[in-house]
Design a protein around this motif. Structure first.
Motif, mmCIF file in Angstrom:
data_model
loop_
_atom_site.group_PDB
_atom_site.id
_atom_site.type_symbol
_atom_site.label_atom_id
_atom_site.label_comp_id
_atom_site.label_asym_id
_atom_site.label_seq_id
_atom_site.Cartn_x
_atom_site.Cartn_y
_atom_site.Cartn_z
ATOM 1 N N HIS A 125 0.696 -1.250 0.065
ATOM 2 C CA HIS A 125 -0.076 -0.215 -0.006
ATOM 3 C C HIS A 125 0.774 1.350 -0.234
ATOM 4 O O HIS A 125 0.639 2.203 -0.522
ATOM 5 C CB HIS A 125 -0.787 0.121 1.236
ATOM 6 N N GLN A 126 2.091 1.201 0.526
ATOM 7 C CA GLN A 126 3.104 2.248 0.657
ATOM 8 C C GLN A 126 3.579 2.939 -0.623
ATOM 9 O O GLN A 126 3.981 3.877 -0.900
ATOM 10 C CB GLN A 126 4.071 2.070 1.527
ATOM 11 N N TYR A 127 3.433 2.037 -1.859
ATOM 12 C CA TYR A 127 3.890 2.266 -3.118
ATOM 13 C C TYR A 127 2.680 2.786 -3.887
ATOM 14 O O TYR A 127 2.894 3.433 -5.104
ATOM 15 C CB TYR A 127 4.514 1.128 -3.834
ATOM 16 N N GLU A 128 1.550 2.826 -3.539
ATOM 17 C CA GLU A 128 0.424 3.539 -4.140
ATOM 18 C C GLU A 128 0.329 5.149 -3.779
ATOM 19 O O GLU A 128 0.542 5.625 -2.873
ATOM 20 C CB GLU A 128 -1.057 3.119 -3.653
ATOM 21 N N ILE A 129 0.560 5.818 -4.824
ATOM 22 C CA ILE A 129 0.785 7.247 -4.692
ATOM 23 C C ILE A 129 -0.661 8.001 -4.746
ATOM 24 O O ILE A 129 -0.604 9.121 -4.166
ATOM 25 C CB ILE A 129 1.374 7.777 -6.312
ATOM 26 N N ASP A 130 -1.809 7.368 -4.939
ATOM 27 C CA ASP A 130 -2.987 7.837 -4.470
ATOM 28 C C ASP A 130 -3.270 7.571 -2.896
ATOM 29 O O ASP A 130 -3.347 6.568 -2.518
ATOM 30 C CB ASP A 130 -4.083 7.603 -5.380
ATOM 31 N N SER A 131 -3.315 8.697 -1.975
ATOM 32 C CA SER A 131 -3.473 8.558 -0.731
ATOM 33 C C SER A 131 -4.579 7.916 -0.466
ATOM 34 O O SER A 131 -4.780 7.100 0.602
ATOM 35 C CB SER A 131 -3.308 9.765 -0.056
ATOM 36 N N ASP A 132 -5.895 8.166 -1.158
ATOM 37 C CA ASP A 132 -7.122 7.536 -0.749
ATOM 38 C C ASP A 132 -7.111 6.068 -1.110
ATOM 39 O O ASP A 132 -7.693 5.231 -0.190
ATOM 40 C CB ASP A 132 -8.186 8.273 -1.588
ATOM 41 N N ARG A 133 -6.467 5.647 -2.231
ATOM 42 C CA ARG A 133 -6.271 4.272 -2.553
ATOM 43 C C ARG A 133 -5.562 3.484 -1.568
ATOM 44 O O ARG A 133 -5.890 2.439 -1.503
ATOM 45 C CB ARG A 133 -5.680 4.157 -3.955
ATOM 46 N N GLU A 306 9.317 6.309 -3.658
ATOM 47 C CA GLU A 306 8.161 6.351 -2.895
ATOM 48 C C GLU A 306 7.099 7.256 -3.744
ATOM 49 O O GLU A 306 6.115 6.967 -3.745
ATOM 50 C CB GLU A 306 8.248 7.123 -1.574
ATOM 51 N N ALA A 307 7.915 8.225 -4.500
ATOM 52 C CA ALA A 307 6.875 8.860 -5.622
ATOM 53 C C ALA A 307 6.335 8.166 -6.841
ATOM 54 O O ALA A 307 5.962 8.792 -7.740
ATOM 55 C CB ALA A 307 7.557 10.355 -5.663
ATOM 56 N N ALA A 308 6.820 7.141 -6.998
ATOM 57 C CA ALA A 308 6.771 6.243 -8.067
ATOM 58 C C ALA A 308 7.613 6.822 -9.658
ATOM 59 O O ALA A 308 7.045 6.666 -10.523
ATOM 60 C CB ALA A 308 5.537 6.024 -8.571
ATOM 61 N N ARG A 309 8.529 7.521 -9.319
ATOM 62 C CA ARG A 309 9.353 8.168 -10.219
ATOM 63 C C ARG A 309 10.511 7.460 -10.401
ATOM 64 O O ARG A 309 11.766 7.671 -10.308
ATOM 65 C CB ARG A 309 9.715 9.600 -10.149
ATOM 66 N N PHE A 310 10.280 6.101 -10.812
ATOM 67 C CA PHE A 310 11.364 4.947 -11.059
ATOM 68 C C PHE A 310 12.296 5.133 -12.021
ATOM 69 O O PHE A 310 13.518 4.846 -11.875
ATOM 70 C CB PHE A 310 10.684 3.544 -11.367
ATOM 71 N N GLN A 311 12.265 5.996 -12.900
ATOM 72 C CA GLN A 311 13.170 6.302 -14.287
ATOM 73 C C GLN A 311 14.325 7.333 -13.557
ATOM 74 O O GLN A 311 15.373 7.259 -14.103
ATOM 75 C CB GLN A 311 12.410 6.718 -15.564
ATOM 76 N N GLU A 312 13.771 8.111 -12.680
ATOM 77 C CA GLU A 312 14.883 9.068 -11.967
ATOM 78 C C GLU A 312 15.285 8.270 -10.911
ATOM 79 O O GLU A 312 16.694 8.440 -10.658
ATOM 80 C CB GLU A 312 14.216 10.170 -11.567
ATOM 81 N N ALA A 313 14.689 7.388 -10.264
ATOM 82 C CA ALA A 313 15.227 6.871 -8.801
ATOM 83 C C ALA A 313 15.982 5.905 -9.209
ATOM 84 O O ALA A 313 17.479 5.769 -8.365
ATOM 85 C CB ALA A 313 14.088 6.364 -8.018
ATOM 86 N N ILE A 314 15.944 4.952 -10.146
ATOM 87 C CA ILE A 314 17.182 3.881 -10.454
ATOM 88 C C ILE A 314 18.435 4.339 -10.677
ATOM 89 O O ILE A 314 19.399 3.977 -9.964
ATOM 90 C CB ILE A 314 16.567 2.869 -11.576
#
Length: 431
Positions: A125-133, A306-314
């Motif tokens: 759940h912590q990887y879901e960027i929509d807080s309500d979801r 955490e922000a799902a910006r994987f192309q920058e993170a890796i």
């Protein structure tokens, strides 16, 4: 997961779900599934996938197989994101959730589908960027695990101690995570009131509520005792202290260290200021600066993940790690560089998917903290720094599952710096 590869677990499932065959799919695949997921065992992962797909070939509407397949697709999504394939990651993530939900519906909500879905949602759940979801996912996890506990209470005596303990602890963890998420969402709503309705009584009430909910500042030891320390915060404070002591030529600005410390504590403006400096340093900079640059890049990659910006993170993760290794090799006598590597590895080794690489990181951190601790002891450094070194060594040993040696280090930290944050944290961990 609940249960184990034992006759008692098999009998428990057979009695709890009499309409199911004795060997449920859960019993067949869960060992291989978690061996592959948590230990990186590709052969086990392949066996689990083959057994799940074979069941689905027999019956495309087998709820249990669909739930496990959905959980596996979500794990595959994580790999796709790490590889930079965001489109495939999103597709697998979405499909995985759909299959788990459909599996629970078709199965009628028994432990055979509720537990795979509940455990999966609790973890991701912590990887879901929509807080309500994300909140909905965590609510579902709590409901699934609560229902599983209620269901299995009828045959509780047939469950192994491992099965009982794991289910109870997973449910406790899920409920605790939900409470933390609720607190974060409440804080965000009050912050909106402060930002959008300044000067009103509503803003005053919001500020008062946030002040009550926020851990108290810790200007002295008595007040610190009331607020439990965070391991990451204590380690980062120790790192900055080591650099201040090692940097006798003052090549690292005090303001940079302060900004890093505040940034790690959640001050985004301070974090951005530190990043602007560290992103621009040259390769011939002082070892302390190069070490801080590697440390910053790895920490920043975590925020991007955490922000799902994987192309920058890796690439940021990889470059930060590589620079720390290169620096330790080229400047083995730099205490600052070694402390940067040790602190980084201690904070992130658990996120390394390659088990052998994670072990290498811990071993490097062990050597680094030992050397830095010897230097601090020889220099008769401030007790808080020596306590921090002992705490760091204990955390490495704990991660290496050497509990006795870890406890000895925690006790040493508490003895040398009983009034410091590191000493008090170590004392709480040695009880």
């Amino acid at each position: 997961m609940i249960g184990s590869h034992s006759a008692s677990a098999q009998d428990a499932y057979a009695e709890a779900t009499p309409s199911k065959p004795a060997y449920t799919l859960d019993y067949i695949v869960r060992g291989d599934f978690f061996q592959g997921l948590l230990q990186g065992d590709e052969e086990a992962w392949t066996r689990a996938r083959q057994n799940i797909e074979a069941r689905l070939e027999e019956s495309a509407d087998d709820g249990e197989a669909l739930a496990w397949h959905g959980s596996m697709l979500i794990a595959d999504a994580g790999d796709a994101f790490l590889e930079g394939d965001e489109a495939r990651g999103i597709e697998l993530w979405t499909r995985g959730h759909e299959l788990m939900d459909r599996g629970v519906t078709l199965d009628g909500g028994t432990v055979n589908t509720l537990i795979p879905r509940g455990v999966t949602l609790m973890q991701v759940h912590q990887y879901e960027i929509d807080s309500d979801r994300a909140a909905h996912m965590l609510d579902t996890a709590v409901d699934d695990l609560s229902a599983s506990l209620e269901f299995l209470s009828r045959v509780w005596e047939n469950q192994s101690p491992h099965a009982q303990g794991m289910l109870l602890l997973m449910l406790a963890d899920a409920r605790e995570q939900r409470a933390q998420l609720d607190q974060q969402r409440s804080h965000a709503l009050r912050q909106r009131v402060v930002n959008e309705l300044p000067g009103t009584t509503f803003a005053a009430r919001a500020r008062a509520a946030m002040a009550d909910a926020r851990p108290a500042a810790v200007p002295n030891a008595d007040q610190q005792a009331a607020a439990p320390a965070n391991k990451e915060a204590v380690l980062s404070t120790w790192l900055m202290g080591v650099i201040r002591m090692d940097d006798t030529e003052e090549r690292v600005a005090a303001s940079l260290l302060s900004d890093l410390e505040m940034g790690l504590g959640g001050n985004d403006a301070a974090w951005s200021r530190a990043g602007a400096i560290l992103d621009g340093i040259e390769g011939n900079a002082a070892p302390a600066m190069l070490g801080l640059s590697g440390f910053y890049r790895v920490m920043q990659s975590g925020r991007l993940f955490e922000a799902a910006r994987f192309q920058e993170a890796i690439p940021m993760w990889r470059s930060g790690m590589a620079s720390l290794e290169d620096l330790a090799a080229s400047h083995p006598n730099s205490r600052s560089a070694r402390a940067c590597r040790a602190t980084t590895y201690l904070m992130v080794h658990m996120h390394e998917r390659d088990p052998s690489r994670a072990r290498e990181m811990l071993q490097a951190a062990k050597v680094d903290t030992t050397d830095v601790a010897q230097w601090l002891n020889g220099e008769m450094a401030d007790p808080s720094l020596r306590a921090g070194a002992a705490l760091a060594s204990g955390l490495v040993l704990q991660a290496q599952e050497d509990e006795q040696a870890a406890l000895a280090q925690f006790k040493a930290a508490a003895d040398v710096g009983p009034r410091s944050l590191a000493g008090r944290l170590a004392a709480s961990m040695s009880r």
